[in-house]
Design a protein around this motif. Structure first.
Motif, PDB file in Angstrom:
ATOM      1  N   THR A   1      15.289 -64.670  17.614  1.00 30.34           N
ATOM      2  CA  THR A   1      16.752 -64.649  16.738  1.00 30.34           C
ATOM      3  C   THR A   1      16.763 -65.745  15.640  1.00 30.34           C
ATOM      4  N   GLY A   2      18.021 -65.946  15.256  1.00 27.00           N
ATOM      5  CA  GLY A   2      18.279 -66.925  14.088  1.00 27.00           C
ATOM      6  C   GLY A   2      17.985 -68.210  14.767  1.00 27.00           C
ATOM      7  N   PHE A   3      18.572 -68.193  15.874  1.00 30.01           N
ATOM      8  CA  PHE A   3      18.430 -69.756  16.549  1.00 30.01           C
ATOM      9  C   PHE A   3      17.373 -70.101  17.543  1.00 30.01           C
ATOM     10  N   SER A   4      16.795 -71.203  17.468  1.00 32.56           N
ATOM     11  CA  SER A   4      15.800 -71.685  18.418  1.00 32.56           C
ATOM     12  C   SER A   4      16.791 -72.005  19.970  1.00 32.56           C
ATOM     13  N   SER A   5      16.008 -72.099  20.695  1.00 29.98           N
ATOM     14  CA  SER A   5      16.655 -72.555  22.176  1.00 29.98           C
ATOM     15  C   SER A   5      17.158 -73.747  21.902  1.00 29.98           C
ATOM     16  N   SER A   6      16.660 -74.652  21.119  1.00 25.57           N
ATOM     17  CA  SER A   6      16.908 -76.196  20.853  1.00 25.57           C
ATOM     18  C   SER A   6      18.122 -76.236  20.316  1.00 25.57           C
ATOM     19  N   ALA A   7      18.125 -75.324  18.945  1.00 25.21           N
ATOM     20  CA  ALA A   7      19.298 -75.350  18.127  1.00 25.21           C
ATOM     21  C   ALA A   7      20.512 -74.791  18.891  1.00 25.21           C
ATOM     22  N   ALA A   8      20.308 -73.603  19.511  1.00 25.86           N
ATOM     23  CA  ALA A   8      21.327 -73.037  20.468  1.00 25.86           C
ATOM     24  C   ALA A   8      21.986 -74.072  21.500  1.00 25.86           C
ATOM     25  N   LEU A   9      21.441 -74.824  22.167  1.00 22.89           N
ATOM     26  CA  LEU A   9      21.779 -75.925  23.231  1.00 22.89           C
ATOM     27  C   LEU A   9      22.359 -76.741  22.286  1.00 22.89           C
ATOM     28  N   LEU A  10      21.874 -77.238  21.095  1.00 19.31           N
ATOM     29  CA  LEU A  10      22.318 -78.487  20.469  1.00 19.31           C
ATOM     30  C   LEU A  10      23.772 -78.117  20.150  1.00 19.31           C
TER      31      LEU A  10
ATOM     32  N   SER B   1      18.953 -61.641  25.205  1.00 16.22           N
ATOM     33  CA  SER B   1      17.687 -61.109  25.884  1.00 16.22           C
ATOM     34  C   SER B   1      16.574 -61.972  24.649  1.00 16.22           C
ATOM     35  N   SER B   2      16.815 -62.739  23.906  1.00 15.37           N
ATOM     36  CA  SER B   2      15.676 -63.532  23.392  1.00 15.37           C
ATOM     37  C   SER B   2      15.417 -64.733  24.019  1.00 15.37           C
ATOM     38  N   TYR B   3      16.279 -65.334  24.821  1.00 14.97           N
ATOM     39  CA  TYR B   3      16.144 -66.548  25.689  1.00 14.97           C
ATOM     40  C   TYR B   3      15.746 -66.365  27.125  1.00 14.97           C
ATOM     41  N   SER B   4      15.106 -67.437  27.665  1.00 12.80           N
ATOM     42  CA  SER B   4      14.838 -67.373  28.907  1.00 12.80           C
ATOM     43  C   SER B   4      15.805 -67.415  29.814  1.00 12.80           C
ATOM     44  N   PRO B   5      15.936 -67.048  31.153  1.00  8.53           N
ATOM     45  CA  PRO B   5      17.141 -67.119  32.012  1.00  8.53           C
ATOM     46  C   PRO B   5      17.379 -68.761  32.235  1.00  8.53           C
ATOM     47  N   ALA B   6      16.583 -69.946  32.234  1.00 11.42           N
ATOM     48  CA  ALA B   6      16.820 -70.965  32.295  1.00 11.42           C
ATOM     49  C   ALA B   6      17.654 -71.553  31.061  1.00 11.42           C
ATOM     50  N   VAL B   7      17.436 -71.185  29.863  1.00  9.48           N
ATOM     51  CA  VAL B   7      17.976 -71.405  28.679  1.00  9.48           C
ATOM     52  C   VAL B   7      19.598 -71.011  28.693  1.00  9.48           C
ATOM     53  N   LEU B   8      19.527 -69.572  29.244  1.00  8.17           N
ATOM     54  CA  LEU B   8      20.799 -68.992  29.381  1.00  8.17           C
ATOM     55  C   LEU B   8      21.835 -69.718  30.390  1.00  8.17           C
TER      56      LEU B   8
END
Length: 206
Positions: free
Chosen positions: A9-18, A89-96
Motif C-alpha cells: 500500500t502507500g503506507f509502510s507499517s511504520s508510517a501507518a503506526l506513526l 490485507s496488506s498488513y500483518s495481524p500484529a500490525v492491525l
C-alpha cells in the motif's frame, strides 16, 4: 486476521503506526496545554474494560444489521469496504491489532478527551457531543454514507463517555470495535460485497 499473500500500500507499517500514534500525541498535548478536564476511569478499570468489550461487540453487531436494511443508507458501502480491505490485507495481524489499539487510544484522546472535553467547558454536554461526533465523522469522510456511519459511532462513543465518565472505557470500546471490524472484513469479505484479490490484484476464485 488476514491470510494469504500481502499487497503493498502507500503506507509502510511504520508510517501507518506513526501516523495513528501521532493522533494520540496531538490529543494528549491539547489536553495538557489547554487544561482540559478528563475523566479517566470513574467506573473503575475492570468495569471500563468489560463494558468496553461488550459495547464494541454490540455496536458492531447493530451496525452490521443496519447495513442489511434495504434503502436505509443513501448509498452502499461496497466501494469503501473494498478500499479498506485492500488496505488492511496488506498488513500483518500484529500490525492491525496495534493499529486498532493506537486508534482506540489516540482518537479517543483527541475527539472525546480533547475536543468533546474542551467543548463541554465552553458550551453544554449535548452541543459538545454533537459537534465532536460530526467532526469525528468528517475526519473519517470517504463518502456520505461512511460519514453517517462514523458520525453515528462518534455519537455512541461520546454518549458512553458522558454517561460513564471513563475515557478508558471508550478507548477499549473503540479499539475492540476496530479489531472486530477488521477481522470480519478480512475473514468474511463477501459479507460486505468485497472481492478478495491476490498479489497481482486479480479476483480470487471461489
Amino acid at each position: 486476521m488476514a491470510s494469504g499473500t500481502r499487497r503493498k500500500t502507500g503506507f509502510s507499517s511504520s508510517a501507518a503506526l506513526l501516523f495513528q500514534g501521532g493522533i494520540g500525541v496531538l490529543g494528549l498535548l491539547a489536553i495538557l496545554l489547554f487544561g482540559i478536564p478528563v475523566h479517566l476511569a470513574s467506573v473503575g478499570v475492570w468495569s471500563s474494560l468489560i463494558y468496553g468489550l461488550f459495547g464494541a461487540a454490540a455496536t458492531y453487531g447493530l451496525l452490521l444489521l443496519l447495513t442489511r436494511v434495504p434503502g436505509l443508507f443513501p448509498e452502499n458501502l461496497e466501494r469503501q469496504m473494498q478500499g479498506l480491505y485492500n488496505f488492511a490485507s496488506s498488513y500483518s495481524p500484529a500490525v492491525l491489532v496495534l493499529l486498532s489499539v493506537l486508534a482506540g487510544v489516540g482518537e479517543e484522546l483527541l475527539f472525546r478527551g480533547a475536543v468533546q472535553g474542551w467543548l463541554m467547558t465552553q458550551t453544554g454536554p449535548l452541543t459538545a457531543l454533537l459537534a465532536a461526533s460530526v467532526l469525528f465523522g468528517l475526519v473519517h469522510y470517504v463518502s456520505f454514507t461512511y460519514f453517517l456511519v462514523a458520525t453515528g459511532l462518534g455519537l455512541i462513543l461520546g454518549a458512553a463517555y458522558l454517561l460513564s465518565e471513563s475515557l478508558l472505557l471508550v478507548m477499549v470500546w473503540h479499539a475492540i470495535y476496530d479489531m472486530i471490524a477488521l477481522f470480519c472484513l478480512l475473514r468474511f469479505p463477501r459479507w460486505f460485497g468485497v472481492r478478495p484479490v491476490d498479489q497481482d490484484n486479480s479476483p480470487l476464485q471461489e
